[in-house]
Design a protein around this motif. Structure first.
Motif, PDB file in Angstrom:
ATOM      1  N   GLU A 238       2.412   1.667  -3.461  1.00 57.04           N
ATOM      2  CA  GLU A 238       1.436   2.220  -4.408  1.00 57.04           C
ATOM      3  C   GLU A 238       1.222   3.705  -4.145  1.00 57.04           C
ATOM      4  O   GLU A 238       1.165   4.521  -5.078  1.00 57.04           O
ATOM      5  N   GLY A 239       1.102   4.064  -2.848  1.00 53.74           N
ATOM      6  CA  GLY A 239       0.895   5.467  -2.500  1.00 53.74           C
ATOM      7  C   GLY A 239       2.069   6.337  -2.895  1.00 53.74           C
ATOM      8  O   GLY A 239       1.885   7.467  -3.382  1.00 53.74           O
TER       9      GLY A 239
ATOM     10  N   SER B  77      -5.870   1.853  -1.284  1.00 53.74           N
ATOM     11  CA  SER B  77      -5.038   1.190  -2.291  1.00 53.74           C
ATOM     12  C   SER B  77      -5.566  -0.230  -2.500  1.00 53.74           C
ATOM     13  O   SER B  77      -6.578  -0.630  -1.921  1.00 53.74           O
TER      14      SER B  77
ATOM     15  N   ALA C 122       0.833  -1.204   0.000  1.00 57.38           N
ATOM     16  CA  ALA C 122       0.000   0.000   0.000  1.00 57.38           C
ATOM     17  C   ALA C 122       0.864   1.250   0.000  1.00 57.38           C
ATOM     18  O   ALA C 122       0.589   2.222  -0.722  1.00 57.38           O
TER      19      ALA C 122
END
Length: 387
Positions: free
Chosen positions: A63-64, A270, A60
């Motif tokens: 991805e962020g 996410s 996550a």
């Protein structure tokens, strides 16, 4: 079963000696062995869950980190709606936070009351000695002292004989509490409650010149920059209170990573979890994500250690009954039982360590199968090459 032998009292300390027969010890150890087996089993899902959580949060954050958009906090760009944004600025509020019990107020993001009560505290020191026949003598020393504590100490759990005349109030009146401003903004953006929770930049609040002189039926004294509830702060009595106050001032500079929804902020969803970060002070998005990854790594290693310790402790409790059985052997039982106890503890650690590592490896395989297979292939290739 368990037989009371002797007790002595010396001022603020009390010593109690008890004797426990071998049969009673066996019953007790049987119960502890069952509890140990349950603790041993519970370590497996904890370790498995911890690895899956670590992978999900790490993905996550990855991805962020790739999706975050830098923005300025002084204007809303509608094209960024639904996106993960990063900005820095001053968190401010127009609200006045108030502690109604003490009539203390401040224009601040948060107001925190810290209450400590003067209470009796019991300290327990225990020493066990093995006796012939498989029995055990326990010498327990209880010490009593008066302390200032923010947490209520239940004197009902004290040793009944040693704590005579040493009792605490049933609860702490006006216990510690926290008051938060209703609306906190950074530029045009309103912070979510979960972001506000992360602002922990507390500092001491300077009390006003005049404070309450009475609360309930008790007198309130000012002592320095705090309050004292009781007759005399120089000679405190059980149940007296010391109260101090802290605030997170408005403004406080913060940096934020969150999902934009109009002028509001909410967690970014996410594929594997949510992303929402706040750090006090100026910080770039890269620095904030790196800090979050370091914090995740620390939490993961702590939980790995907790799982390993739980597994080893459970096995130690399970094996402890062997020491009790051997203690029964005439002449040599007392000495051999101690040796067996040390041996079973080492055995528990030797069993727990590979089992914990195996559980972590299996959890990684389920969480990241492709990466696990690649690592296994590389490891196998290195092993073959070394041969």
């Amino acid at each position: 079963s368990e037989e009371f032998v002797d007790s002595t009292s010396d001022g603020d300390s009390f010593t109690e000696v008890t004797h426990q027969s071998w049969g009673s010890r066996m019953q007790e150890q049987a119960t502890k062995s069952i509890a140990g087996f349950v603790l041993f089993l519970a370590a497996f899902p904890l370790l498995f869950w911890n690895e899956g959580r670590a992978v999900d949060v790490s993905m996550a954050l990855e991805e962020g980190k790739g999706a975050v958009v830098p923005v300025l906090a002084d204007a809303v760009d509608t094209s960024n709606d639904g996106k993960l944004i990063h900005f820095s600025g001053e968190a401010i509020t127009q609200d006045v936070v108030e502690d109604l019990d003490f009539d203390i107020e401040a224009r601040a993001l948060k107001l925190r009351r810290i209450t400590k009560m003067y209470q009796w505290e019991e300290e327990k020191e225990e020493r066990k000695e093995k006796v012939s026949g498989g029995g055990e003598k326990t010498v327990t020393r209880y010490k009593y002292s008066k302390v200032w504590s923010e947490h209520h100490i239940d004197s009902g759990s004290f040793n009944r004989k040693g704590s005579r005349g040493r009792s605490n109030p049933a609860s702490i009146p006006y216990e510690s509490d926290e008051f938060v401003a209703g609306k906190i903004t950074v530029g045009v953006f309103q912070l979510s409650s979960s972001l506000v929770k992360e602002i922990e930049a507390f500092e001491t609040l300077r009390l006003p010149a005049e404070v309450r002189e009475q609360i309930g039926d008790r007198t309130v004294h000012r002592t320095g920059n705090g309050l004292y509830i009781g007759a005399d702060s120089a000679e405190p009595e059980i149940g007296d209170l010391k109260v101090s106050f802290e605030v997170v001032p408005s403004p406080t500079e913060v940096s934020v990573v969150s999902r934009q929804k109009g002028n509001r902020l909410e967690p970014y969803l996410s594929k594997t979890g949510t992303v929402e970060l706040l750090q006090v002070g100026l910080a770039s998005a890269d620095l904030m994500f790196n800090s979050a990854e370091e914090e995740l790594a620390l939490e993961t290693w702590i939980l790995r250690l907790v799982g390993l310790v739980a597994m080893a402790a459970g096995l130690t409790m399970l094996f402890k009954i062997l020491e009790t059985v051997i203690d029964r052997i005439p002449f040599i039982g007392i000495h051999m039982g101690t040796v067996v106890g040390v041996g079973t503890t080492l055995l528990a650690i030797l069993i727990a360590l590979p089992l914990a590592l195996l559980t972590i490896a299996i959890a990684w395989f389920f969480a990241r199968p492709i990466l696990s297979i690649v690592l296994l292939v590389l490891e196998a290739g290195g092993f073959i090459g070394a041969k």
